[in-house]
Write a protein that holds these residues in place. Structure first.
Motif, short mmCIF file in Angstrom:
data_model
loop_
_atom_site.label_atom_id
_atom_site.label_comp_id
_atom_site.label_asym_id
_atom_site.label_seq_id
_atom_site.Cartn_x
_atom_site.Cartn_y
_atom_site.Cartn_z
N ASP A 73 0.84 -1.20 0.00
CA ASP A 73 0.00 0.00 0.00
C ASP A 73 0.87 1.25 0.00
OD1 ASP A 73 -2.15 -1.68 0.17
OD2 ASP A 73 -2.69 -1.15 2.23
N ALA A 74 0.48 2.23 -0.79
CA ALA A 74 1.22 3.49 -0.79
C ALA A 74 0.25 4.66 -0.99
CB ALA A 74 2.27 3.48 -1.91
N TYR A 75 0.40 5.67 -0.13
CA TYR A 75 -0.34 6.93 -0.32
C TYR A 75 0.64 7.91 -0.93
CZ TYR A 75 -3.93 4.84 2.55
OH TYR A 75 -4.90 4.00 3.02
N LEU A 76 0.33 8.40 -2.12
CA LEU A 76 1.32 9.12 -2.91
C LEU A 76 1.06 10.62 -2.97
CD1 LEU A 76 1.25 6.22 -5.42
CD2 LEU A 76 3.25 6.83 -4.06
N GLY A 77 0.07 11.09 -2.19
CA GLY A 77 -0.19 12.52 -2.14
C GLY A 77 -1.11 12.97 -3.25
N GLU A 78 -1.69 14.16 -3.06
CA GLU A 78 -2.54 14.78 -4.09
C GLU A 78 -3.68 13.86 -4.53
OE1 GLU A 78 -0.09 16.29 -7.22
OE2 GLU A 78 1.30 17.23 -5.85
N GLY A 79 -4.20 13.09 -3.56
CA GLY A 79 -5.34 12.23 -3.86
C GLY A 79 -4.98 10.97 -4.62
N CYS A 80 -3.70 10.66 -4.68
CA CYS A 80 -3.26 9.48 -5.44
C CYS A 80 -2.75 8.40 -4.50
CB CYS A 80 -2.18 9.87 -6.44
SG CYS A 80 -2.81 11.02 -7.68
N SER A 81 -3.09 7.14 -4.80
CA SER A 81 -2.66 6.04 -3.93
C SER A 81 -2.73 4.72 -4.69
CB SER A 81 -3.56 5.96 -2.70
OG SER A 81 -4.90 5.71 -3.09
N THR A 82 -1.99 3.76 -4.17
CA THR A 82 -2.11 2.38 -4.64
C THR A 82 -2.36 1.53 -3.39
OG1 THR A 82 0.29 2.12 -4.50
CG2 THR A 82 -0.63 2.65 -6.66
N VAL A 83 -3.62 1.43 -3.02
CA VAL A 83 -4.01 0.68 -1.82
C VAL A 83 -4.78 -0.55 -2.25
CG1 VAL A 83 -5.38 0.76 0.30
CG2 VAL A 83 -4.03 2.76 -0.40
N GLY A 84 -4.38 -1.69 -1.69
CA GLY A 84 -5.06 -2.94 -2.04
C GLY A 84 -4.86 -3.33 -3.50
N THR A 85 -3.66 -3.06 -4.01
CA THR A 85 -3.42 -3.31 -5.43
C THR A 85 -2.53 -4.53 -5.67
OG1 THR A 85 -1.50 -1.84 -5.53
CG2 THR A 85 -3.66 -0.87 -6.00
N VAL A 86 -2.55 -4.98 -6.91
CA VAL A 86 -1.69 -6.09 -7.34
C VAL A 86 -1.01 -5.68 -8.65
CG1 VAL A 86 -3.11 -7.90 -6.31
CG2 VAL A 86 -3.56 -7.19 -8.66
N SER A 151 -11.12 17.87 -16.88
CA SER A 151 -11.84 18.21 -15.65
C SER A 151 -10.86 18.42 -14.51
CB SER A 151 -12.83 17.11 -15.27
OG SER A 151 -12.19 16.14 -14.46
N SER A 152 -11.39 18.88 -13.36
CA SER A 152 -10.52 19.03 -12.19
C SER A 152 -10.77 17.89 -11.20
CB SER A 152 -10.80 20.37 -11.52
OG SER A 152 -12.17 20.46 -11.19
N ARG A 153 -11.49 16.86 -11.66
CA ARG A 153 -11.81 15.72 -10.80
C ARG A 153 -10.75 14.63 -11.00
NH1 ARG A 153 -15.42 11.62 -11.84
NH2 ARG A 153 -15.96 12.60 -13.82
N ARG A 154 -10.34 14.00 -9.88
CA ARG A 154 -9.37 12.92 -9.95
C ARG A 154 -9.96 11.73 -10.71
NH1 ARG A 154 -4.80 14.66 -10.20
NH2 ARG A 154 -3.46 14.93 -8.40
N SER A 155 -9.17 11.16 -11.58
CA SER A 155 -9.58 9.96 -12.32
C SER A 155 -9.53 8.74 -11.41
CB SER A 155 -8.60 9.76 -13.48
OG SER A 155 -8.70 8.46 -13.99
N ALA A 156 -10.30 7.70 -11.75
CA ALA A 156 -10.18 6.42 -11.03
C ALA A 156 -8.77 5.85 -11.19
CB ALA A 156 -11.21 5.43 -11.56
N HIS A 157 -8.07 6.26 -12.22
CA HIS A 157 -6.69 5.79 -12.40
C HIS A 157 -5.79 6.28 -11.26
CE1 HIS A 157 -7.16 3.99 -16.35
NE2 HIS A 157 -7.90 5.03 -16.71
N ALA A 158 -6.16 7.40 -10.62
CA ALA A 158 -5.34 7.96 -9.55
C ALA A 158 -5.30 7.05 -8.32
CB ALA A 158 -5.85 9.35 -9.17
#
Ligand SMILES: [Zn+2]
Length: 233
Positions: A73-86, A151-158
């Motif tokens: 798990d990593a919280y990468l700032g600015e609303g971006c993270s890889t939590v529960g990923t493979v 847009s100014s909305r975070r993508s699900a990719h984030a």
């Protein structure tokens, strides 16, 4: 017997992932600071799956025959993270191993939906409509710390919650791409792409393709896991 074997594989996988309780994770993290006594610094723990739903998802993904490793798990700032990923390196079809390109970390549930779609949606459609099994799926990535285009909305990719699919390579060497074949393919190639998009709509919460907007003219965007309904364009 088959069920028992898959359970054994799943538990072997989970033990290999060093599943430790949350409280141990915290203390392990604290102990990574170099000790003043000159002792060797504790190695960071291997990627963990401390939550039951994560373990369940990893076991489910293992059952699909996918090759993957859990990502820490990593919280990468600015609303971006890889939590529960493979990190997926290959999937399984009925008959063979399916290779993947350009995949980054992806949320486990989305990865499991992807594995099932590749096998039951894409490979079988390739055999039935194009007469050749699927060999490879070319993606345009999964995790990306960015906004929805325009847009100014975070993508699900984030948050590694989506995968972009560019093309399918068949065992006979044909490469069917969204960019070239959605509009420009043969009748069978166009039918194949529309069929695999429709089957994605039964597994993912949001599916966007060339009919949605110009930003998706060259890929399918597959996002989230299908709940009660899906947004499919
Ligand atoms: Zn996308």
């Amino acid at each position: 017997m088959k069920k028992i074997i898959s359970v054994l594989i799943a538990s072997a996988l989970l033990s290999a992932c060093t599943v430790v309780p949350e409280s141990n994770r915290a203390s392990t993290a604290r102990s990574t600071a170099p000790a003043s006594s000159g002792a060797v610094a504790t190695r960071l723990p291997a990627p963990v799956a401390a939550h039951p739903q994560d373990r369940q998802c990893l076991a489910q993904l293992t059952d699909t025959g996918a090759q993957f490793v859990p990502v820490a798990d990593a919280y990468l700032g600015e609303g971006c993270s890889t939590v529960g990923t493979v990190q997926l390196s290959a999937l399984r079809s009925d008959a063979t191993r399916l290779s993947l390109s350009n995949m980054g970390p992806v949320q486990c549930g989305v990865g499991a939906a992807f594995a099932a779609w590749a096998r039951y949606g894409v490979d079988r459609a390739a055999q039935q409509i194009l007469g050749s099994p699927l060999q490879r799926i070319e993606t345009m990535g999964s995790y990306a710390c960015r906004n929805v285009a325009g847009s100014s909305r975070r993508s699900a990719h984030a948050t590694a919650g989506a995968i972009d699919i560019a093309a399918f390579v068949l065992e006979d060497g044909r490469r069917i791409s969204v960019l070239q074949h959605w509009h420009g393919g043969s009748a069978a190639e166009k039918e194949f792409l529309r069929t695999v998009q429709r089957s994605a709509c039964r597994r993912f919460a949001t599916v966007l393709g060339p009919e949605y907007n110009a930003a998706h003219r060259d890929h399918f965007h597959l996002e989230g896991v299908m709940g009660d309904s899906s947004f499919c364009r």
